[in-house]
Design a protein around this motif. Structure first.
Motif, PDB file in Angstrom:
ATOM      1  N   GLU A 131       0.809  -1.221   0.000  1.00  0.00           N
ATOM      2  CA  GLU A 131       0.000   0.000   0.000  1.00  0.00           C
ATOM      3  C   GLU A 131       0.843   1.273   0.000  1.00  0.00           C
ATOM      4  N   ALA A 132       2.045   1.194  -0.524  1.00  0.00           N
ATOM      5  CA  ALA A 132       2.896   2.371  -0.727  1.00  0.00           C
ATOM      6  C   ALA A 132       3.316   3.052   0.568  1.00  0.00           C
ATOM      7  N   ILE A 133       3.168   2.372   1.710  1.00  0.00           N
ATOM      8  CA  ILE A 133       3.643   2.936   2.970  1.00  0.00           C
ATOM      9  C   ILE A 133       5.088   2.495   3.163  1.00  0.00           C
ATOM     10  N   VAL A 134       5.923   3.394   3.629  1.00  0.00           N
ATOM     11  CA  VAL A 134       7.289   3.009   3.959  1.00  0.00           C
ATOM     12  C   VAL A 134       7.497   3.240   5.444  1.00  0.00           C
ATOM     13  N   ARG A 135       8.309   2.430   6.062  1.00  0.00           N
ATOM     14  CA  ARG A 135       8.518   2.559   7.499  1.00  0.00           C
ATOM     15  C   ARG A 135      10.003   2.441   7.806  1.00  0.00           C
ATOM     16  N   ALA A 136      10.407   3.056   8.886  1.00  0.00           N
ATOM     17  CA  ALA A 136      11.790   2.946   9.321  1.00  0.00           C
ATOM     18  C   ALA A 136      12.000   1.569   9.933  1.00  0.00           C
ATOM     19  N   ASP A 137      13.004   0.855   9.469  1.00  0.00           N
ATOM     20  CA  ASP A 137      13.310  -0.468   9.986  1.00  0.00           C
ATOM     21  C   ASP A 137      14.553  -0.346  10.867  1.00  0.00           C
ATOM     22  N   GLY A 138      14.333  -0.042  12.140  1.00  0.00           N
ATOM     23  CA  GLY A 138      15.454   0.178  13.044  1.00  0.00           C
ATOM     24  C   GLY A 138      15.618   1.655  13.348  1.00  0.00           C
ATOM     25  N   TRP A 151      27.736   0.678   9.261  1.00  0.00           N
ATOM     26  CA  TRP A 151      26.289   0.896   9.207  1.00  0.00           C
ATOM     27  C   TRP A 151      25.669   0.208   7.994  1.00  0.00           C
ATOM     28  N   LEU A 152      26.338   0.253   6.855  1.00  0.00           N
ATOM     29  CA  LEU A 152      25.812  -0.406   5.658  1.00  0.00           C
ATOM     30  C   LEU A 152      25.748  -1.919   5.849  1.00  0.00           C
ATOM     31  N   ASP A 153      26.709  -2.473   6.598  1.00  0.00           N
ATOM     32  CA  ASP A 153      26.653  -3.907   6.916  1.00  0.00           C
ATOM     33  C   ASP A 153      25.416  -4.223   7.746  1.00  0.00           C
ATOM     34  N   ARG A 154      25.088  -3.330   8.682  1.00  0.00           N
ATOM     35  CA  ARG A 154      23.883  -3.529   9.493  1.00  0.00           C
ATOM     36  C   ARG A 154      22.633  -3.444   8.623  1.00  0.00           C
ATOM     37  N   GLN A 158      19.469  -6.060   8.129  1.00  0.00           N
ATOM     38  CA  GLN A 158      18.067  -5.681   8.315  1.00  0.00           C
ATOM     39  C   GLN A 158      17.250  -5.800   7.036  1.00  0.00           C
ATOM     40  N   LEU A 159      17.839  -5.366   5.920  1.00  0.00           N
ATOM     41  CA  LEU A 159      17.086  -5.218   4.679  1.00  0.00           C
ATOM     42  C   LEU A 159      17.390  -6.287   3.639  1.00  0.00           C
ATOM     43  N   GLY A 160      18.444  -7.079   3.855  1.00  0.00           N
ATOM     44  CA  GLY A 160      18.889  -7.995   2.818  1.00  0.00           C
ATOM     45  C   GLY A 160      19.924  -7.311   1.937  1.00  0.00           C
ATOM     46  N   GLN A 161      20.483  -8.041   1.019  1.00  0.00           N
ATOM     47  CA  GLN A 161      21.573  -7.509   0.199  1.00  0.00           C
ATOM     48  C   GLN A 161      21.099  -6.544  -0.885  1.00  0.00           C
ATOM     49  N   ASP A 162      19.858  -6.682  -1.318  1.00  0.00           N
ATOM     50  CA  ASP A 162      19.372  -5.923  -2.469  1.00  0.00           C
ATOM     51  C   ASP A 162      18.632  -4.664  -2.015  1.00  0.00           C
ATOM     52  N   PHE A 163      19.379  -3.631  -1.591  1.00  0.00           N
ATOM     53  CA  PHE A 163      18.758  -2.371  -1.197  1.00  0.00           C
ATOM     54  C   PHE A 163      19.479  -1.217  -1.882  1.00  0.00           C
TER      55      PHE A 163
END
Length: 246
Positions: A131-138, A151-154, A158-163
């Motif tokens: 539904e096009a909502i985005v949320r902060a993950d962490g 930080w990018l490793d973290r 959290q997000l997987g490799q494909d971000f």
């Protein structure tokens, strides 16, 4: 009609929207902003669409993190106007807003870097959801070139490799291309052109799901470096004690 306010960066952005569609928008150059400027710009936008101020039923406002001076002007105006016309307020995090702007070009999770000062940035991992909502993950962190890779490793955890990575600083400041593939670094100057259009849609969705608050409940989300860094003491070989920040 909804009024959209983003003063979290170096510039001021305003828009009037209805049904998720932008009717008119305003953008200033990077400088210090005052409540009076936001008020005058809003009045001019209303004139452009031949509307009265009491036609505003909701105010979507970016509450931070970001420029403290800018946030004070934008959030204060949003609260006062909403109280005056009886509108509800839709608070939006700056990382949410930036990630939403990217969704029209590239969907999926985003590592967002929002300019602070010197060579630092507010860093937030953002996951896109239906539904096009985005949320902060962490939580939001404060990063600089020395700890960006950590930080990018973290973010990968959290997000997987494909971000994707979206920064309102020039890529050279953080040497992003040393840490992230070139095709995953989004161009903020291009992405920001879609900011108000995507923010209008995001605010409309938040209204539909009831993610609104009364004006008195709106607060600036300002993250201080001291709040997100862990300090500890260490003793050198010579016996000297010094503070170290993670």
């Amino acid at each position: 009609m909804n009024l959209l306010v983003d003063s979290s960066g170096g510039d001021l952005r305003l828009a009037l929207a209805e049904g998720g569609t932008v009717l008119a928008e305003y953008a200033s150059g990077p400088r210090s902003h005052q409540v009076e400027e936001v008020s005058v710009a809003t009045s001019n936008l209303l004139k452009r669409v031949s509307a009265e101020v009491d036609s505003i039923v909701a105010v979507g406002v970016v509450v931070g993190p970001g420029s403290m001076a800018g946030l004070r002007a934008g959030v204060t105006f949003a609260k006062v106007l909403a109280e005056f016309v009886g509108a509800t307020v839709v608070p939006v995090g700056s990382a949410e807003a930036m990630a939403a702007a990217l969704q029209s070009r590239s969907s999926g999770p985003v590592a967002v870097l929002r300019r602070v000062r010197k060579a630092e940035a507010f860093a937030t991992a953002v996951a896109a959801v239906p539904e096009a909502i985005v949320r902060a993950d962490g939580p939001t962190s404060v990063v600089d070139p020395s700890n960006l890779a950590i930080w990018l490793d973290r973010c990968s955890e959290q997000l997987g490799q494909d971000f994707n990575v979206l920064s309102d600083r020039l890529p050279e400041v953080f040497e992003l291309r040393r840490h992230v593939a070139l095709d995953r670094v989004a161009d903020w100057l291009e992405v920001s052109k879609d900011l108000m259009v995507q923010l209008a849609r995001l605010v409309e969705v938040k209204i539909l799901v009831g993610d609104v608050v009364p004006p008195s409940s709106v607060a600036i989300d300002y993250v201080r470096g001291a709040d997100v860094r862990i300090s500890f003491q260490t003793r050198s070989e010579s016996g000297e004690i010094k503070w170290v920040k993670s």
